[in-house]
Scaffold this active site. Structure first.
Site, PDB file in Angstrom:
ATOM      1  CE1 TYR A 124      -3.986  -2.093   0.354  1.00 31.19           C
ATOM      2  CE2 TYR A 124      -2.581  -3.393   1.786  1.00 31.19           C
ATOM      3  CZ  TYR A 124      -3.732  -3.256   1.031  1.00 31.19           C
ATOM      4  OH  TYR A 124      -4.618  -4.293   0.961  1.00 31.19           O
ATOM      5  CE1 TYR A 135      -7.795  -6.019   3.242  1.00 34.07           C
ATOM      6  CE2 TYR A 135      -6.768  -7.855   4.386  1.00 34.07           C
ATOM      7  CZ  TYR A 135      -6.774  -6.934   3.366  1.00 34.07           C
ATOM      8  OH  TYR A 135      -5.771  -6.940   2.448  1.00 34.07           O
ATOM      9  CG  ASP A 181     -10.145 -14.734   6.711  1.00 33.44           C
ATOM     10  OD1 ASP A 181      -9.133 -15.199   7.253  1.00 33.44           O
ATOM     11  OD2 ASP A 181     -10.113 -13.805   5.879  1.00 33.44           O
ATOM     12  CE  LYS A 225      -2.760 -11.696   8.389  1.00 30.10           C
ATOM     13  NZ  LYS A 225      -1.852 -10.701   7.827  1.00 30.10           N
TER      14      LYS A 225
END
Ligand code: PMP
Length: 422
Positions: A14, A142, A243, A272
């Site tokens: 980003y 998200y 998720d 992760k």
């Protein structure tokens, strides 16, 4: 380090290449510290985005990678298999809720979300219900940066509104209102329930981050809300995709956040922390029902198979990381991080610029009233020997589980000092 080249040629997450934000040169990392090129050590309050549970340069993890390297770094997974993958999938089936029996190894969190969405769609196709092809997601959610995942992120806070016209139009329910320790009233679930009642014939699944909404707002919500969503999915025949890419492996105080509510999803994504933050690897698990449906459908197979699927190095280090997690009593570690953060961040509740302070498991969040100036704040934190990456109004810490009491005090102390002054 050629920082000029970095600035002119390399995208960071980003980031802008016209007005690049500062990037700090890191020479090495060990324990909970990442070391700048000039030798200064910073306590890592981010666990490299939820991943480095055991800190850095972990002998057990390095040994697992070295041992695997001596046998094979990679081999294709199409038509071949290997011990590290079998071992890992056994562990994942054993650790996750019992109904989750089948494992798809993917190469990153976003890809595992794509896989989860494809599983849900292919399942309903196999049942002769191809019209069930939309998802219901939550505001403030998200789920990743690829196109399928982007379409399920909050259209505003999910960072992907630029692509709105190119994305599949899914349905969105309001972000869960009741906080972690609050009950969930009928009214709290009413809008989600209404969307399901009116649209279940076109809905394949509900997708959500259980209990902790991460990048979309760092919000902790009521386990009762999650239980009610599970009940509605059962009542209206929708799949539930959980998720747990950020929450998996103990971060919220349970091995998986779904356990707070005592529920099991039909499809679960992990990533992760799966490899202890050493290599990229993710997994999508599903129930027998979903897998049998997919495999008895028109295609007869699940239509996905990336080049680096089941990478042996990543699987071997994931096995070592899970073993270490269990051997080190993560539950006690996370519990003590939680009580220490609760105690040490509490003074911020009275600071004039602070809207809320909340802690769950090894996640501590300070929500400011106004967005913070990231650059200035990051510089003052670095001066205090701490690495955090605030965004918007949120300044939050989720340190490696091995952090000592002293280092954690240093981390929370830096947050209290810098944020009280704002
Ligand atoms: N889901 C959640 C809940 C996440 O927090 C993230 C990463 N921030 C993703 C999916 C995407 O994972 P990755 O960045 O590995 O693609």
């Amino acid at each position: 380090m050629d920082l000029e080249f970095d600035k002119n040629h390399i995208w960071h997450p980003y980031s802008s290449l016209i007005n690049p934000p500062p990037v700090y040169p890191i020479a090495r990392a060990e324990g909970v510290r990442i070391y700048l090129e000039d030798g200064r050590g910073l306590i890592d309050g981010m666990s490299s985005w939820w991943s480095t549970l055991h800190g850095y340069k972990v002998p057990e993890l390095n040994a697992a990678m070295q041992a695997q390297m001596g046998k094979m770094s990679h081999v294709m997974f199409g038509g071949l298999t290997h011990e590290p993958a079998i071992e890992l999938c056994k562990k994942l089936v054993a650790l996750t809720p019992t109904p989750l029996q089948k494992v798809f190894l993917a190469d990153s969190g976003s890809v595992s979300v794509e896989v989860a969405i494809k599983m849900a769609l292919q399942y309903w196709q196999s049942q002769g219900k191809a019209g069930k092809n939309r998802l219901l997601a939550l505001r403030n959610g998200y789920h990743g940066d690829t196109f399928g995942a982007m379409a399920t992120c909050d259209p505003v806070t999910g960072m992907h509104h630029l692509f709105a016209s190119q994305l599949t139009q899914h349905l969105f329910a309001p972000a869960p209102r009741p906080k972690f320790d609050e009950p969930c009233s009928d009214e709290d679930i009413a809008e989600l329930q209404q969307i399901i009642e009116q649209n279940h014939q076109k809905l394949a699944a509900v997708i959500l981050e259980p209990i902790v909404q991460g990048a979309g707002g760092m919000r902790f919500y009521s386990p009762e809300y999650l239980r009610k969503v599970r009940e509605l999915c059962d009542r209206y025949d929708l799949l539930l995709i959980a998720d747990e890419i950020a929450t998996g492996f103990g971060r919220s105080g349970k091995m998986f956040a779904c356990e707070h509510a005592g529920i099991s999803p039909d499809i679960l994504t992990l990533g992760k922390a799966l490899t202890g933050g050493t290599m990229t690897l993710a997994a999508t698990l599903c129930t027998d029902r979903v897998a049998n449906g997919i495999c008895s459908g028109e295609a007869g197979v699940f239509m996905h198979g990336p080049t680096f699927m089941g990478n042996p190095m990543a699987c071997a280090v994931a096995n070592a990381s899970i073993e270490l997690l269990i051997a080190r009593d993560w539950h006690t570690q996370v519990g003590s991080i939680q009580s220490q953060m609760e105690r040490e961040l509490a003074p911020l509740k009275d600071a004039s610029g602070v809207a809320d302070v909340r802690v769950l498991g090894a996640i501590g969040v300070v929500e400011m009233k106004q967005p913070v100036d990231n650059r200035t704040l990051q510089e003052s934190l670095i001066e205090r020997g701490v690495w955090l990456r605030p965004f918007g109004k949120l300044v939050y810490a989720m340190p490696p589980y091995i952090i000592s009491n002293e280092d954690l005090s240093c981390l929370t102390g830096a947050m209290v000092e810098t944020l009280s002054a704002l």
